[in-house]
Enzyme design. Structure first.
Site, PDB file in Angstrom:
ATOM      1  N   HIS A  67       6.939  67.398  -3.982  1.00  0.00           N
ATOM      2  CA  HIS A  67       7.235  68.823  -3.774  1.00  0.00           C
ATOM      3  C   HIS A  67       7.000  69.654  -5.037  1.00  0.00           C
ATOM      4  O   HIS A  67       6.901  70.879  -4.960  1.00  0.00           O
ATOM      5  CB  HIS A  67       8.671  69.011  -3.256  1.00  0.00           C
ATOM      6  CG  HIS A  67       9.749  68.718  -4.255  1.00  0.00           C
ATOM      7  ND1 HIS A  67      10.382  67.497  -4.334  1.00  0.00           N
ATOM      8  CD2 HIS A  67      10.311  69.487  -5.221  1.00  0.00           C
ATOM      9  CE1 HIS A  67      11.290  67.531  -5.290  1.00  0.00           C
ATOM     10  NE2 HIS A  67      11.266  68.727  -5.833  1.00  0.00           N
ATOM     11  N   ASP A  97       7.851  61.677  -0.896  1.00  0.00           N
ATOM     12  CA  ASP A  97       8.008  62.731  -1.893  1.00  0.00           C
ATOM     13  C   ASP A  97       7.563  62.253  -3.273  1.00  0.00           C
ATOM     14  O   ASP A  97       8.228  62.504  -4.276  1.00  0.00           O
ATOM     15  CB  ASP A  97       9.452  63.244  -1.952  1.00  0.00           C
ATOM     16  CG  ASP A  97       9.558  64.553  -2.757  1.00  0.00           C
ATOM     17  OD1 ASP A  97       8.578  65.310  -2.760  1.00  0.00           O
ATOM     18  OD2 ASP A  97      10.599  64.783  -3.396  1.00  0.00           O
ATOM     19  N   SER A 100      13.142  67.796 -11.158  1.00  0.00           N
ATOM     20  CA  SER A 100      12.412  67.055 -10.126  1.00  0.00           C
ATOM     21  C   SER A 100      11.154  66.424 -10.701  1.00  0.00           C
ATOM     22  O   SER A 100      10.356  67.092 -11.359  1.00  0.00           O
ATOM     23  CB  SER A 100      12.023  67.984  -8.969  1.00  0.00           C
ATOM     24  OG  SER A 100      13.145  68.313  -8.209  1.00  0.00           O
TER      25      SER A 100
END
Length: 475
Positions: free
Chosen positions: A118, A148, A223
């Site tokens: 993402h 992901d 992230s």
């Protein structure tokens, strides 16, 4: 001795007897650090070793936005009218650059980087900034939206510092970990905590709900960053937080390093990772199922349906078997099984332990790549019907694995729920499986297109999120 003295002596003796029944704790001796080593106790050596391998990732995406030149264009009625006419609200189109940031981890001295998918999704420009502030353009070489995870490559003139991966199955709840990343774009930051849970779910993050949960502070921008153990090795890729405010609340999630390692060794087609396929639909063993089958404990998943000629069927598994272990790892839920399948390799044997008719057994299954049979045959439905503007495809094992669907469901799957030219909005969603129309079982996208176009009234049976629903439409 007077009566009063006797009473006082008896009371004192009783108090002493009661006091003697309690354990005596010596006060702990407090000491100051005795050496320079004690004074300098720190995570710094581990951070110094790992931090240079953690990078910042900046992405840019160019999109076209329409500026309304009339106040009427903000009214939903006029927006719907213009949309039905295929117009663009009569506004001026301009290009806008959307920037975002994240983190990544160098896992190879030649510039191979892993990050969260993402972070780079839909990006047209990706810039990687090393810990020494050097910048490089990066290319996506492999990606897996379901997990992901994405893998990038930069061309650096010299060998780069990188992190070795540790077996994430060796982690235990309570182990100390460090999270390294670029939260809020302030620059590289290190936080520490413990592993607070394993095999956790985090809704909406990935199709493989099997995360390391940590209380190390993880915030937006972390992230794709590293979760490392006290040995300085990579145990996970930080991917999500549980938050109501956008900041860390002490619950962060990381993708296990074993998942990263497995994807690196996976088959790749067109930049997309292909996962091993078992060809079995399962459900958890509940207490009721365990009691009815005479099981001693609630464990495993029960096979409720097998795909014809699938690896599971060919290599001896049967409907009703309760899978308890895969390659020595205990199975207690569907996500456990899914995770263990992802860690396996296409073409290699995996050992399945099961319970059948109350007896223990095992099967050696050679997992295969999911076949695209039938071919997807994409079709966009048009006309005044409930599927106007929707793109559908034949459901095959390959498409089911790609979209995270039940490969034994049959039917036709919605791959894009576009806008209807006739203003019809039934609310179709990506991944809906259309199973029947007016009592006719749907077997192909071509048949669906014909059936939906010929009817005037429609009774549609479809599957969404594993649940069967029905819809009646009259126009």
């Amino acid at each position: 001795m007077t009566i009063w003295n006797r009473i006082k002596s008896a009371c004192v003796a009783g108090i002493l007897l009661v006091a003697a029944s309690f354990p005596v704790y010596a006060q702990e001796e407090k000491v100051v650090p005795q050496s320079k080593t004690d004074i300098n106790f720190s995570f710094a050596p581990v951070v110094k070793k790992a931090a240079p391998a953690v990078v910042n990732i900046y992405t840019k995406q160019r999109v076209k936005v329409v500026e309304n030149i009339s106040p009427f264009m903000n009214d939903p009625f006029f927006q719907q009218f213009f949309a039905q006419q295929g117009l663009t609200y009569g506004g001026r189109a301009r290009e806008q650059v959307i920037s975002s940031l994240g983190s990544g981890v160098i896992i190879n001295p030649k510039g191979f980087i892993v990050t969260a998918h993402h972070v780079i999704k839909d990006a047209q420009e990706i810039t990687v900034v090393l810990s020494d502030k050097k910048e490089f353009e990066a290319k996506v070489v492999m990606k897996d939206p379901q997990a992901d995870l994405a893998f990038l490559k930069i061309d650096a003139p010299e060998a780069l510092p990188f992190l070795e991966m540790r077996d994430s199955d060796t982690l235990e709840v309570g182990d100390l970990v460090l999270a390294i990343g670029n939260p809020f774009g302030v620059g590289q930051t290190v936080t520490n905590g413990i592993v607070s849970a394993l095999a956790r779910q985090a809704a909406g993050v990935s199709d493989y709900q099997y995360f390391i949960q940590t209380d190390a502070a993880i915030n937006p921008g972390n992230s794709g960053g590293a979760l490392i153990g006290m040995d300085g090795k990579l145990v996970g890729i930080n991917t999500a937080i549980y938050s109501k405010s956008g900041g860390s609340l002490g619950i962060g999630f990381a993708i296990p390093s074993n998942m990263v390692r497995s994807l690196l060794a996976s088959k790749v087609e067109g930049g997309r990772i292909v996962h091993p396929w078992l060809g079995a639909s399962v459900q958890p063993v509940t207490k009721e199922i365990a009691d009815s089958m005479g099981l001693k404990s609630v464990q495993g998943v029960i096979i409720r349906k097998l795909y014809p000629d699938s690896p599971a069927e060919k290599d001896g598994l049967k409907t009703g078997d309760i899978i308890t272990e895969v390659n020595g790892a205990s199975i207690s839920s569907e996500r456990d099984l899914q995770y263990r399948l992802v860690l396996a390799k296409i073409g290699e044997n995996s050992k399945f332990n099961y319970v059948r008719d109350g007896k223990n057994g095992s099967a050696t299954v050679e997992l295969a790549a999911p076949p695209e049979n039938p071919k997807r045959d994409l079709r966009t439905i048009s006309g005044r019907n409930p599927l106007d503007g929707v793109t559908v495809a034949n459901l095959s094992p390959a498409l089911a694995v790609e979209f995270g669907l039940d490969d034994t469901a049959g039917g036709v799957v919605v791959v894009a729920a576009g806008g209807s030219k006739n203003g019809i909005n039934i609310g179709w969603q990506h991944g809906d499986i259309i199973m029947e129309i007016n009592g006719m079982k749907i077997t192909s996208s071509k048949q669906l297109e014909s059936l939906v176009s010929d009817a005037k009234n429609w009774k549609i049976v479809y599957q969404r999120g594993g649940n069967i629903n029905s819809l009646t439409v009259t126009m």
